[in-house]
Scaffold this motif. Structure first.
Motif, PDB file in Angstrom:
ATOM      1  N   GLY A   1       9.200   3.311  16.971  1.00 20.04           N
ATOM      2  CA  GLY A   1       8.366   3.734  18.234  1.00 20.04           C
ATOM      3  C   GLY A   1       7.237   4.752  18.326  1.00 20.04           C
ATOM      4  O   GLY A   1       6.813   5.345  18.897  1.00 20.04           O
ATOM      5  N   ARG A   2       7.127   5.168  16.803  1.00 20.60           N
ATOM      6  CA  ARG A   2       6.213   6.156  16.469  1.00 20.60           C
ATOM      7  C   ARG A   2       5.133   5.539  15.473  1.00 20.60           C
ATOM      8  O   ARG A   2       5.484   4.802  14.583  1.00 20.60           O
ATOM      9  N   THR A   3       3.770   5.902  15.527  1.00 19.48           N
ATOM     10  CA  THR A   3       3.020   5.466  14.638  1.00 19.48           C
ATOM     11  C   THR A   3       2.492   6.881  13.642  1.00 19.48           C
ATOM     12  O   THR A   3       2.558   7.769  14.200  1.00 19.48           O
ATOM     13  N   HIS A   4       1.900   6.540  12.280  1.00 16.76           N
ATOM     14  CA  HIS A   4       1.123   7.276  11.640  1.00 16.76           C
ATOM     15  C   HIS A   4       0.210   6.604  10.912  1.00 16.76           C
ATOM     16  O   HIS A   4       0.337   5.439  10.648  1.00 16.76           O
ATOM     17  N   SER A   5      -0.982   7.232  10.524  1.00 14.98           N
ATOM     18  CA  SER A   5      -1.970   6.800   9.877  1.00 14.98           C
ATOM     19  C   SER A   5      -1.716   6.593   8.363  1.00 14.98           C
ATOM     20  O   SER A   5      -1.047   7.229   7.921  1.00 14.98           O
ATOM     21  N   VAL A   6      -2.627   5.742   7.785  1.00 17.49           N
ATOM     22  CA  VAL A   6      -2.448   5.617   6.390  1.00 17.49           C
ATOM     23  C   VAL A   6      -2.985   7.127   5.648  1.00 17.49           C
ATOM     24  O   VAL A   6      -2.250   7.468   4.671  1.00 17.49           O
TER      25      VAL A   6
ATOM     26  N   VAL B   1       0.837  -1.200  -0.203  1.00 14.01           N
ATOM     27  CA  VAL B   1      -0.028  -0.005   0.314  1.00 14.01           C
ATOM     28  C   VAL B   1       0.666   1.346  -0.075  1.00 14.01           C
ATOM     29  O   VAL B   1       0.560   2.339  -0.751  1.00 14.01           O
ATOM     30  N   THR B   2       2.021   1.300   0.475  1.00 18.26           N
ATOM     31  CA  THR B   2       2.923   2.489   0.745  1.00 18.26           C
ATOM     32  C   THR B   2       3.322   2.779  -0.611  1.00 18.26           C
ATOM     33  O   THR B   2       3.121   3.854  -1.089  1.00 18.26           O
ATOM     34  N   ARG B   3       3.836   2.006  -1.441  1.00 19.88           N
ATOM     35  CA  ARG B   3       4.435   2.456  -2.751  1.00 19.88           C
ATOM     36  C   ARG B   3       3.188   2.395  -3.694  1.00 19.88           C
ATOM     37  O   ARG B   3       3.481   3.057  -4.556  1.00 19.88           O
TER      38      ARG B   3
ATOM     39  N   ASN C   1      -8.647   1.108   4.595  1.00 19.35           N
ATOM     40  CA  ASN C   1      -8.981   1.880   5.950  1.00 19.35           C
ATOM     41  C   ASN C   1      -7.755   2.897   6.187  1.00 19.35           C
ATOM     42  O   ASN C   1      -6.593   2.786   6.349  1.00 19.35           O
ATOM     43  N   LEU C   2      -8.265   4.133   6.145  1.00 20.20           N
ATOM     44  CA  LEU C   2      -7.282   5.119   6.239  1.00 20.20           C
ATOM     45  C   LEU C   2      -6.974   5.323   7.442  1.00 20.20           C
ATOM     46  O   LEU C   2      -5.950   6.120   7.902  1.00 20.20           O
TER      47      LEU C   2
ATOM     48  N   VAL D   1       8.769   8.900   3.098  1.00 23.50           N
ATOM     49  CA  VAL D   1       7.529   9.402   1.906  1.00 23.50           C
ATOM     50  C   VAL D   1       7.956  10.247   0.857  1.00 23.50           C
ATOM     51  O   VAL D   1       8.038   9.709  -0.210  1.00 23.50           O
ATOM     52  N   ALA D   2       8.654  11.027   1.293  1.00 18.97           N
ATOM     53  CA  ALA D   2       9.266  12.172   0.210  1.00 18.97           C
ATOM     54  C   ALA D   2      10.111  11.360  -0.689  1.00 18.97           C
ATOM     55  O   ALA D   2      10.125  11.690  -2.162  1.00 18.97           O
ATOM     56  N   ARG D   3      11.088  10.686  -0.397  1.00 19.79           N
ATOM     57  CA  ARG D   3      12.153   9.737  -0.969  1.00 19.79           C
ATOM     58  C   ARG D   3      11.491   9.093  -2.091  1.00 19.79           C
ATOM     59  O   ARG D   3      11.903   8.677  -3.323  1.00 19.79           O
TER      60      ARG D   3
END
Length: 319
Positions: free
Chosen positions: A243-248, A186-188, A209-210, A306-308
């Motif tokens: 140790g950190r999370t981010h949502s889709v 999903v990321t790519r 699921n976002l 993400v930017a890379r």
């Protein structure tokens, strides 16, 4: 000279690992399935061997022929989604295949008297619905997917073989990304489609699921953790995470920002086909042991990861 055997060498982690080992002057051998091509990112110095993790005798013969001092098991079914489609194959390859490699490595060590260091690429999916957050090496294993169950079996068998005298470390890898991640992930998928939307000036991005949250890191750094684990004096289990999370949704927002697209919400649609049968609870890892014992720390920030990836996908479209 260090001789290394890497399964899954043509994948994201395998290619970064092969580059690292070749640069160090190691002799590197990689296991590939029949018909796999050699990706451009894989160094020419890597010797490829066709085989199958389900072939116990073939794995044993390969280990005998190569004589590795380091073995990295990165092969297997590559995603949770695929494991739901092929649960039996997932168990055979990602579960039993790992154990066959442990057995072959232990037998080689017994035969030659020379230690074989093994790294099992485990996964945060072994925790499934974790009883606490963040998760560490003592968190109970309770998978909720075929992928997680297969990885859990291999993870626990790594400890069994460790008690038998094999120096096998299990690195519990949380989500880690790079431009080499296939678009089936999903990321790519997000970064490739966002780049397409920015390039073409139109189009939409279909997702599930976002709200799902993940602990995302930079793949080459996670490869570094595995090398450190292989070479540490004492084999053990290590959680490798930020140790950190981010949502889709945060991932999507960061991707559009990197592509220079401000008004992006109308370009995203929810497609029920992409919603998992069971989505695990919050997965966030505690990398304290890896930091303390291995001296490992993640350094690349989420937005930069993400930017890379977006910049890479924009470059592909500009060719």
């Amino acid at each position: 000279m260090t001789v290394a055997l890497v399964t899954g060498v043509t994948g994201q982690d395998g290619s970064y690992l092969a580059e690292r080992l070749v640069a160090e002057g190691c002799e590197v051998h990689g296991l590939v399935t029949r018909g796999d091509g050699r990706p451009a990112s894989l160094p020419a110095e890597v010797t490829l061997h066709e085989g199958d993790l389900r072939d116990r005798d073939g794995l044993a013969a390969l280990v005998r022929a190569v004589g590795p001092s380091e073995v990295y098991n990165l092969g297997g079914v590559s995603s949770v989604a695929q494991s739901w489609e092929q649960p039996v194959l997932t168990g055979e390859v990602s579960g039993l295949g790992a154990v066959a490699l442990f057995e072959a490595s232990w037998a080689a060590q017994e035969r030659t008297g020379s230690p074989v260091r093994v790294v099992q690429a485990s996964s945060a999916e072994i925790f499934g619905s974790p009883v606490r957050s963040p998760q560490d090496e003592s968190t109970p294993v309770r998978p909720v997917s075929p992928y997680g169950a297969a990885k859990a079996y291999a993870h626990q068998m790594a400890a069994v073989f460790r008690s038998r005298g094999l120096g096998v470390s299990s690195c519990v890898l949380y989500n880690h990304e790079s431009p080499r991640r296939p678009t089936t992930f999903v990321t790519r998928k997000i970064t490739a489609q966002v780049a397409r939307i920015a390039h073409d000036g139109g189009g939409t991005l279909a997702l599930g699921n976002l709200a799902a949250r993940r602990d995302w890191g930079w793949a080459p750094e996670y490869v570094d953790a595995m090398v450190r684990a292989a070479r540490h004096d004492v084999a053990d289990d290590f959680v490798v995470a930020t140790g950190r999370t981010h949502s889709v949704e945060e991932f999507v927002a960061a991707a559009f920002a990197a592509a220079g697209v401000d008004d992006w919400r109308d370009r995203v649609e929810i497609d029920p086909r992409f919603v998992r049968p069971v989505d695990p609870a919050l997965q966030v890892g505690d990398p304290a042991r890896a930091e303390r014992v291995l001296g490992w720390r993640p350094t690349v920030a989420f937005e930069e990861i993400v930017a890379r990836m977006v910049r890479h996908d924009l470059e592909l479209l500009a060719v």
